[in-house]
Design a protein around this motif. Structure first.
Motif, PDB file in Angstrom:
ATOM      1  N   MET A   1      33.459  70.488  20.073  1.00  0.00           N
ATOM      2  CA  MET A   1      32.076  70.906  20.260  1.00  0.00           C
ATOM      3  C   MET A   1      31.452  70.247  21.472  1.00  0.00           C
ATOM      4  SD  MET A   1      30.550  71.172  16.442  1.00  0.00           S
ATOM      5  CE  MET A   1      29.110  72.013  17.058  1.00  0.00           C
ATOM      6  N   ALA A   2      32.104  69.202  22.001  1.00  0.00           N
ATOM      7  CA  ALA A   2      31.530  68.522  23.159  1.00  0.00           C
ATOM      8  C   ALA A   2      31.414  69.479  24.339  1.00  0.00           C
ATOM      9  CB  ALA A   2      32.377  67.321  23.534  1.00  0.00           C
ATOM     10  N   ASP A   3      32.276  70.518  24.400  1.00  0.00           N
ATOM     11  CA  ASP A   3      32.212  71.456  25.507  1.00  0.00           C
ATOM     12  C   ASP A   3      30.992  72.367  25.409  1.00  0.00           C
ATOM     13  OD1 ASP A   3      34.506  70.401  26.485  1.00  0.00           O
ATOM     14  OD2 ASP A   3      35.817  71.862  25.526  1.00  0.00           O
ATOM     15  N   ALA A   4      30.363  72.443  24.214  1.00  0.00           N
ATOM     16  CA  ALA A   4      29.182  73.266  24.047  1.00  0.00           C
ATOM     17  C   ALA A   4      27.966  72.570  24.610  1.00  0.00           C
ATOM     18  CB  ALA A   4      28.954  73.567  22.565  1.00  0.00           C
ATOM     19  N   ALA A   5      28.210  71.425  25.128  1.00  0.00           N
ATOM     20  CA  ALA A   5      27.383  70.238  25.153  1.00  0.00           C
ATOM     21  C   ALA A   5      26.025  70.325  25.777  1.00  0.00           C
ATOM     22  CB  ALA A   5      28.161  69.120  25.801  1.00  0.00           C
ATOM     23  N   SER A   6      25.930  70.257  27.072  1.00  0.00           N
ATOM     24  CA  SER A   6      24.728  69.763  27.716  1.00  0.00           C
ATOM     25  C   SER A   6      23.469  70.490  27.306  1.00  0.00           C
ATOM     26  CB  SER A   6      24.900  69.837  29.228  1.00  0.00           C
ATOM     27  OG  SER A   6      23.758  69.352  29.859  1.00  0.00           O
ATOM     28  N   GLY A   7      23.459  71.821  27.413  1.00  0.00           N
ATOM     29  CA  GLY A   7      22.252  72.552  27.069  1.00  0.00           C
ATOM     30  C   GLY A   7      21.842  72.341  25.636  1.00  0.00           C
ATOM     31  N   ASN A   8      22.809  72.329  24.724  1.00  0.00           N
ATOM     32  CA  ASN A   8      22.480  72.143  23.319  1.00  0.00           C
ATOM     33  C   ASN A   8      22.032  70.710  23.023  1.00  0.00           C
ATOM     34  OD1 ASN A   8      23.293  74.763  23.158  1.00  0.00           O
ATOM     35  ND2 ASN A   8      24.750  74.459  21.494  1.00  0.00           N
ATOM     36  N   LEU A   9      22.486  69.740  23.802  1.00  0.00           N
ATOM     37  CA  LEU A   9      21.971  68.383  23.633  1.00  0.00           C
ATOM     38  C   LEU A   9      20.532  68.288  24.109  1.00  0.00           C
ATOM     39  CD1 LEU A   9      24.920  65.994  24.543  1.00  0.00           C
ATOM     40  CD2 LEU A   9      24.085  66.679  22.299  1.00  0.00           C
ATOM     41  N   ASP A  10      20.184  69.029  25.153  1.00  0.00           N
ATOM     42  CA  ASP A  10      18.787  69.089  25.556  1.00  0.00           C
ATOM     43  C   ASP A  10      17.942  69.666  24.426  1.00  0.00           C
ATOM     44  OD1 ASP A  10      19.487  68.098  28.016  1.00  0.00           O
ATOM     45  OD2 ASP A  10      19.398  70.025  29.047  1.00  0.00           O
ATOM     46  N   ASP A 202      27.899  61.932  18.475  1.00  0.00           N
ATOM     47  CA  ASP A 202      28.068  60.520  18.130  1.00  0.00           C
ATOM     48  C   ASP A 202      27.310  59.631  19.106  1.00  0.00           C
ATOM     49  OD1 ASP A 202      29.583  60.655  20.434  1.00  0.00           O
ATOM     50  OD2 ASP A 202      31.407  59.820  19.549  1.00  0.00           O
ATOM     51  N   MET A 203      27.405  58.340  18.867  1.00  0.00           N
ATOM     52  CA  MET A 203      26.696  57.369  19.684  1.00  0.00           C
ATOM     53  C   MET A 203      27.074  57.487  21.157  1.00  0.00           C
ATOM     54  SD  MET A 203      27.222  54.135  21.288  1.00  0.00           S
ATOM     55  CE  MET A 203      28.588  53.395  20.409  1.00  0.00           C
ATOM     56  N   ALA A 204      28.362  57.706  21.461  1.00  0.00           N
ATOM     57  CA  ALA A 204      28.808  57.788  22.849  1.00  0.00           C
ATOM     58  C   ALA A 204      28.178  58.978  23.560  1.00  0.00           C
ATOM     59  CB  ALA A 204      30.334  57.883  22.910  1.00  0.00           C
ATOM     60  N   GLU A 205      28.111  60.103  22.879  1.00  0.00           N
ATOM     61  CA  GLU A 205      27.543  61.300  23.514  1.00  0.00           C
ATOM     62  C   GLU A 205      26.035  61.150  23.702  1.00  0.00           C
ATOM     63  OE1 GLU A 205      28.124  66.132  23.320  1.00  0.00           O
ATOM     64  OE2 GLU A 205      28.711  64.918  21.593  1.00  0.00           O
ATOM     65  N   ALA A 206      25.363  60.560  22.708  1.00  0.00           N
ATOM     66  CA  ALA A 206      23.932  60.311  22.847  1.00  0.00           C
ATOM     67  C   ALA A 206      23.664  59.317  23.973  1.00  0.00           C
ATOM     68  CB  ALA A 206      23.363  59.797  21.529  1.00  0.00           C
ATOM     69  N   LEU A 207      24.505  58.287  24.070  1.00  0.00           N
ATOM     70  CA  LEU A 207      24.385  57.301  25.130  1.00  0.00           C
ATOM     71  C   LEU A 207      24.571  57.962  26.490  1.00  0.00           C
ATOM     72  CD1 LEU A 207      24.076  54.197  25.555  1.00  0.00           C
ATOM     73  CD2 LEU A 207      26.575  54.061  25.495  1.00  0.00           C
ATOM     74  N   ARG A 208      25.567  58.811  26.590  1.00  0.00           N
ATOM     75  CA  ARG A 208      25.828  59.525  27.843  1.00  0.00           C
ATOM     76  C   ARG A 208      24.631  60.384  28.241  1.00  0.00           C
ATOM     77  NH1 ARG A 208      26.217  61.981  31.812  1.00  0.00           N
ATOM     78  NH2 ARG A 208      28.052  62.739  32.929  1.00  0.00           N
ATOM     79  N   TRP A 209      23.971  60.996  27.250  1.00  0.00           N
ATOM     80  CA  TRP A 209      22.839  61.879  27.541  1.00  0.00           C
ATOM     81  C   TRP A 209      21.641  61.075  28.054  1.00  0.00           C
ATOM     82  CZ3 TRP A 209      17.785  62.719  25.972  1.00  0.00           C
ATOM     83  CH2 TRP A 209      17.231  63.955  26.309  1.00  0.00           C
ATOM     84  N   VAL A 210      21.302  59.957  27.394  1.00  0.00           N
ATOM     85  CA  VAL A 210      20.116  59.213  27.832  1.00  0.00           C
ATOM     86  C   VAL A 210      20.342  58.548  29.179  1.00  0.00           C
ATOM     87  CG1 VAL A 210      19.309  58.829  25.468  1.00  0.00           C
ATOM     88  CG2 VAL A 210      20.682  57.066  26.589  1.00  0.00           C
ATOM     89  N   ASN A 228      34.470  58.173  19.999  1.00  0.00           N
ATOM     90  CA  ASN A 228      34.975  58.882  21.171  1.00  0.00           C
ATOM     91  C   ASN A 228      35.068  57.897  22.329  1.00  0.00           C
ATOM     92  OD1 ASN A 228      35.392  60.505  23.430  1.00  0.00           O
ATOM     93  ND2 ASN A 228      34.121  62.172  22.654  1.00  0.00           N
ATOM     94  N   ARG A 229      36.208  57.219  22.431  1.00  0.00           N
ATOM     95  CA  ARG A 229      36.315  56.139  23.415  1.00  0.00           C
ATOM     96  C   ARG A 229      36.235  56.665  24.842  1.00  0.00           C
ATOM     97  NH1 ARG A 229      41.881  55.859  25.143  1.00  0.00           N
ATOM     98  NH2 ARG A 229      43.304  56.778  23.627  1.00  0.00           N
ATOM     99  N   ALA A 230      36.810  57.849  25.116  1.00  0.00           N
ATOM    100  CA  ALA A 230      36.790  58.371  26.485  1.00  0.00           C
ATOM    101  C   ALA A 230      35.354  58.614  26.940  1.00  0.00           C
ATOM    102  CB  ALA A 230      37.605  59.657  26.571  1.00  0.00           C
ATOM    103  N   LEU A 231      34.538  59.216  26.069  1.00  0.00           N
ATOM    104  CA  LEU A 231      33.148  59.480  26.429  1.00  0.00           C
ATOM    105  C   LEU A 231      32.339  58.189  26.455  1.00  0.00           C
ATOM    106  CD1 LEU A 231      31.293  61.774  27.205  1.00  0.00           C
ATOM    107  CD2 LEU A 231      30.714  62.069  24.795  1.00  0.00           C
ATOM    108  N   GLU A 234      33.087  56.660  29.727  1.00  0.00           N
ATOM    109  CA  GLU A 234      32.431  57.455  30.762  1.00  0.00           C
ATOM    110  C   GLU A 234      30.940  57.126  30.834  1.00  0.00           C
ATOM    111  OE1 GLU A 234      31.096  62.077  31.313  1.00  0.00           O
ATOM    112  OE2 GLU A 234      33.134  61.727  30.592  1.00  0.00           O
ATOM    113  N   ALA A 235      30.303  56.999  29.668  1.00  0.00           N
ATOM    114  CA  ALA A 235      28.878  56.679  29.629  1.00  0.00           C
ATOM    115  C   ALA A 235      28.614  55.300  30.232  1.00  0.00           C
ATOM    116  CB  ALA A 235      28.368  56.740  28.192  1.00  0.00           C
ATOM    117  N   LEU A 236      29.436  54.313  29.873  1.00  0.00           N
ATOM    118  CA  LEU A 236      29.242  52.957  30.394  1.00  0.00           C
ATOM    119  C   LEU A 236      29.477  52.909  31.903  1.00  0.00           C
ATOM    120  CD1 LEU A 236      30.939  50.778  27.633  1.00  0.00           C
ATOM    121  CD2 LEU A 236      28.569  51.577  27.787  1.00  0.00           C
ATOM    122  N   ASP A 237      30.474  53.636  32.372  1.00  0.00           N
ATOM    123  CA  ASP A 237      30.757  53.667  33.805  1.00  0.00           C
ATOM    124  C   ASP A 237      29.606  54.320  34.567  1.00  0.00           C
ATOM    125  OD1 ASP A 237      32.649  53.366  36.110  1.00  0.00           O
ATOM    126  OD2 ASP A 237      32.503  55.550  36.109  1.00  0.00           O
TER     127      ASP A 237
END
Length: 702
Positions: A1-10, A202-210, A228-231, A234-237
Motif C-alpha cells: 500500500m506504500a505505493d498508493a502513498a503520497s496523495g492519500n497520506l495528504d 506506520d511510524m516510519a511512513e508518518a515520519l517520512r511524511w512530516v 519498515n526499516r528501509a523507509l 530513508e526518512a532519517l537520511d
C-alpha cells in the motif's frame, strides 16, 4: 500500500474534507470530541457527521451513511466499535474515500482473533486503495489548518499553536503527553500523528511524511519498534539532508534475529546497541527520557542551530561556572578560553574577576548593571563563541531586579549570526517567558542545558557533513550463489570477490600437499583444519602455528586432521589451510549481524580472544562508504589504539575503512541470505601496509 502513498497520506494528515462515522451528540464521547474540536478550531474543510439514528449531531446535519454523502471525503474518522469497523471500512472503499483513521481498540493487540480481524480489514482497504491509520490510535492533527482528527482530551483546554515542531508517536498516550508538555514549554506544534497498531501506515511512513513538510525544524518521535526499516532509514537520511532534527525516544528490548551458532558478532549485537549506533549513523539523537527529548526540541525550536560547539560561560559564582564547564565538556562542548587581549580588557573592567572561561564577573557585576552589560559585550564580540550561557541563579525571581537584569543582558547585543544565547535561572513562569521573548533559552538545571546544547551542536555538525558532496556508493557485488554452510576457505573466497583482500593461503588435502604449499608460501606458516562443520578450530585442536620447515608442516597437518576426525567424526573435512604467519599489527574484529528489526548491520571493534568480554564494538546499517566507516572506527577504543599508543606507529585506518565499506556492500547484496559474518582476528598493519584478515566465518540462513 506504500505505493498508493503520497496523495492519500495528504488526505490522512492534511484532509480537505472529513466524514465522522459514529458521530455522537455527546461532545465528551469518542464520537463527539472530533466534531467538537473541528467546529471550534476554525477548520475550513467540510465535515460530515455520519449517524443513521440521528438527523442532527451537535446541531449539524447528520448523514445516514458514507454512501449518502454529497461528495467523496478525503478522510473518514471511524469512531465505531471494533465489531463495526470492517463494515465501515467497506463503506469507505465503496465510496472511494482515500484514507481512514480507526480509533477502536480490540484488534491485533488482543490476540489471535483480533489479529485475524485486523488482517481482514487491511485486505479490504488494500483492495480499495484506502490508507489506514491505527487501529487503537488517537489519530492525527495539523494545527495550521485547524485539523484535529482525534478524541484526545489534551485539547479540552485549548488547541495546539502552529510552530516548527512535529510529533510522531506509536503510542497515542505518549503522543498526547509529550504534546501537552511541549505546549506548556511554549512550543508550537504543527503536525501531530499517532500510529497505534500500524496495520497500514506506520511510524516510519508518518515520519517520512512530516519531514517533507515546510517549516518543520524538529521531530519528536516515540517508537517501540520499527516495521519498515528501509523507509525508516530513508526518512532519517532525508531529515539529515534537509537539516531537520529527529529526537527519538525508543523503548523496549527486542531479540536480535538469526543468532548464528558460534558467531562472535551475533553474541555482541544487542538490539539496543545496534539501534544506538544507527541513530549515530543517521544523525539522530536518541533521548533517554521525555525531559531530555523535550529539552532538545525546545532548544532547536526556539534558537535553531549554532555555528559550532564553542561554549562561553558567564557567571557571578566561580563554583557554578566550574560546574557548568565540567558539564559542558562532558556534553561535547568546547569550553575555550577568551583571547588574551579580551581577558586583559575584562580584567581592566573588573580587577577581581576571572576572565578566562568560565568568565566569573563576581557579585560586583550585579551592583553595576551597565558595567555587566559592557563585560558581556566584550565576551560576545571577542570570544568567538557559538553558544553563550549566563548563570543567573535565583536573582531573576526578584521582582525589583528581574526586568532590569534582562535589559542589561539584552543590551549586550545578540552576538554574531548563529550565536545561541541561554540562561540558567529559577524564576516564575512569567519571568521565564519574558526572557524567552528576548531570545534567550531558559533552563533551570545546568546539566539539562549543557546536554541539550551538546545535542544541538552535534545536529549542526551532522547536517554540515550531510551537505558535503560525496561520491555515490560503488555498485553492490553479485549476490552469493553458494548454499549451505561455508568453510573458512569458501568464506574467504566469497568475501574476496566482494572486495576484501586476504593473504596467500593454500588448501591441502594431505600432509605432503601441505608441505608443498608451505614451501611455495614461505616460512613460518600456520596450519588450520578446514571444514564447514568446525567453526571454532582451536576447540578441537585444529590449529598449529609458527611452523618453520616442511617436516613440521607434515607432522602438524596429520595431527590436526586426526584431531578433527576424532572430535567430530561426522564433519566434512576439506583438508588443511596453510597460511603465512603474520606478525605485528593491531587485532580487531569485523562482522555482520542480522538484527530482527533493522536488518543486516556491520560490527567493528577490538578483536582477539577477549572480544566478547571487552565488548568494545559499534555497528552501522548497510551499505555505507569509507567516510562513514572512519566515523564508525572513531567511536571505539579500537579507533584510539589504531592511532598509535605507547610509541607504536599509526595503523592503516584508511585500508580498514575500505574493508568495512566492502563488507557492508557484501551484506547489503546478500540481505535475506546471510545469517552472520565473523572476521576475527583482522590485523590492521602500519599505515600504508593494509589489513590482513586471518580468519573468516560466513553463515547462511537455512
Amino acid at each position: 500500500m506504500a505505493d498508493a502513498a503520497s496523495g492519500n497520506l495528504d488526505a490522512l494528515f492534511a484532509p480537505r474534507s472529513i466524514a465522522l462515522v459514529g458521530a455522537s451528540d455527546d461532545a465528551a464521547r469518542i464520537g463527539g470530541r472530533p466534531l467538537r474540536y473541528l467546529r471550534a478550531s476554525g477548520y475550513q474543510g467540510r465535515v460530515y457527521p455520519v449517524n443513521p439514528k440521528r438527523e442532527t449531531v451537535q446541531g449539524q446535519r447528520a448523514w445516514p451513511s458514507i454512501g449518502a454523502l454529497p461528495e467523496v471525503p478525503d478522510l473518514a474518522l471511524l469512531a465505531v466499535p471494533a465489531a463495526a469497523t470492517r463494515a465501515a471500512v467497506e463503506d469507505c472503499v465503496a465510496k472511494g474515500v482515500k484514507a481512514a483513521i480507526i480509533f477502536a481498540a480490540g484488534f491485533a493487540e488482543m490476540g489471535e482473533e483480533g489479529r485475524d480481524e485486523q488482517a481482514r480489514i487491511v485486505a479490504v482497504a488494500r483492495a480499495g486503495g484506502l490508507r489506514l491509520l491505527g487501529p487503537n490510535c488517537l489519530g492525527a492533527a495539523d494545527s495550521s489548518i485547524g485539523y484535529y482528527g482525534t478524541f484526545s482530551v489534551m485539547l479540552d483546554d485549548g488547541f495546539l499553536e502552529p510552530g516548527p515542531v512535529a510529533i510522531v508517536s506509536q503510542s497515542g498516550a505518549y503522543g498526547s503527553h509529550i504534546a501537552q508538555l511541549a505546549r506548556n514549554r511554549g512550543l508550537g506544534i504543527r503536525h501531530w500523528i499517532t500510529t497505534g497498531n500500524e496495520c497500514d501506515v506506520d511510524m516510519a511512513e508518518a515520519l517520512r511524511w512530516v519531514i517533507d513538510r515546510e517549516g518543520v525544524k524538529v521531530v519528536m518521535a516515540y517508537a517501540e519498534g520499527v516495521r519498515n526499516r528501509a523507509l525508516f532509514f530513508e526518512a532519517l537520511d532525508l531529515a539529515r539532508r534537509r537539516g531537520i532534527a529527529v529526537v527519538l525516544l525508543k523503548v523496549g528490548r527486542s531479540e536480535v534475529g538469526a543468532h548464528a551458532v558460534g558467531s562472535h558478532t551475533a553474541a555482541l549485537a544487542g538490539a539496543d546497541n545496534v539501534f544506538d549506533a544507527i541513530c549515530r549513523q543517521y544523525g539522530v539523537h536518541r533521548a533517554r527520557s521525555t525531559a531530555e527529548q523535550l529539552d532538545i526540541a525546545y532548544a532547536i525550536a526556539r534558537a535553531g542551530l549554532p555555528r559550532g560547539n564553542r561554549l562561553g560561560i558567564f557567571s557571578m559564582s566561580g563554583g557554578l561556572g566550574i560546574q557548568m564547564a565540567d558539564d559542558g565538556d562532558e556534553a561535547g562542548l568546547a569550553v575555550t578560553p577568551m583571547p588574551d587581549d579580551a581577558q586583559a580588557e575584562l580584567k581592566a573592567l573588573l580587577p577581581y574577576a576571572s576572565p578566562a572561561n568560565p568568565i566569573d564577573a563576581t557579585a560586583q557585576a550585579m551592583t553595576d548593571l551597565p558595567l555587566m552589560t559592557r563585560y558581556i559585550q566584550v565576551v560576545l564580540e571577542q570570544g568567538d563563541y557559538d553558544i553563550f550561557v549566563a548563570i543567573l541563579g535565583t536573582t531573576p525571581a526578584l521582582p525589583s531586579y528581574s526586568a532590569r537584569l534582562a535589559e542589561a543582558l539584552d543590551a549586550a547585543g545578540p552576538g554574531g549570526e548563529g550565536l545561541i544565547r541561554a540562561v540558567t535561572m529559577s524564576a516564575p513562569p512569567e519571568v521565564v517567558r519574558a526572557y524567552e521573548a528576548r531570545g534567550f533559552l531558559v533552563f533551570e538545571d545546568s546539566v539539562a542545558l549543557t546536554r541539550a546544547l551538546g545535542a544541538v551542536a552535534r545536529f549542526a555538525e551532522s547536517f554540515a557533513a550531510a551537505r558535503a558532496e560525496r561520491p555515490p556508493l560503488p555498485a553492490l557485488p553479485v549476490p552469493l550463489a553458494a548454499t549451505g554452510t561455508l568453510s573458512e576457505r569458501a568464506a574467504k573466497q566469497v568475501l574476496a570477490e566482494a572486495g576484501m583482500s586476504f593473504p596467500d593461503e593454500r588448501l591441502a588435502a594431505t600432509p605432503e600437499d601441505a608441505a608443498a604449499a608451505a614451501d611455495a608460501i614461505g616460512y613460518p606458516v600456520v596450519v588450520k583444519i578446514c571444514s564447514p562443520d568446525i567453526a571454532h578450530k582451536t576447540e578441537v585442536g585444529g590449529v598449529v602455528v609458527n611452523l618453520g620447515d616442511a617436516a613440521a608442516v607434515r607432522d602438524a597437518s596429520g595431527l590436526v586432521l586426526d584431531r578433527a576426525r576424532a572430535a567430530m567424526p561426522d564433519a566434512v573435512i576439506e583438508g588443511v589451510l596453510v597460511a603465512p604467519m603474520i606478525a605485528g599489527g593491531v587485532e580487531v574484529i569485523a562482522g555482520v549481524s542480522i538484527d530482527a528489526t533493522l536488518g543486516p548491520v556491520v560490527m567493528f571493534g577490538l578483536g582477539g580472544v577477549l572480544v566478547e568480554v571487552l565488548r568494545d564494538v559499534t555497528f552501522r546499517a548497510v551499505p555505507f562508504d569509507a567516510d562513514e566507516a572512519r566515523r564508525m572506527i572513531a567511536e571505539t577504543t579500537a579507533g584510539k589504539v589504531l592511532q598509535g599508543v605507547r610509541g607504536a606507529a599509526p595503523a592503516d585506518v584508511d585500508a580498514l575503512a575500505e574493508s568495512l565499506a566492502a563488507l557492508s556492500r557484501f551484506a547489503a547484496a546478500n540481505d535475506g541470505r546471510l545469517a552472520g559474518v565473523d572476521i576475527n582476528p583482522l590485523k590492521v598493519m602500519p599505515a600504508g601496509e593494509g589489513v590482513v584478515p586471518l580468519d573468516a566465518l560466513v553463515l547462511l540462513q537455512a
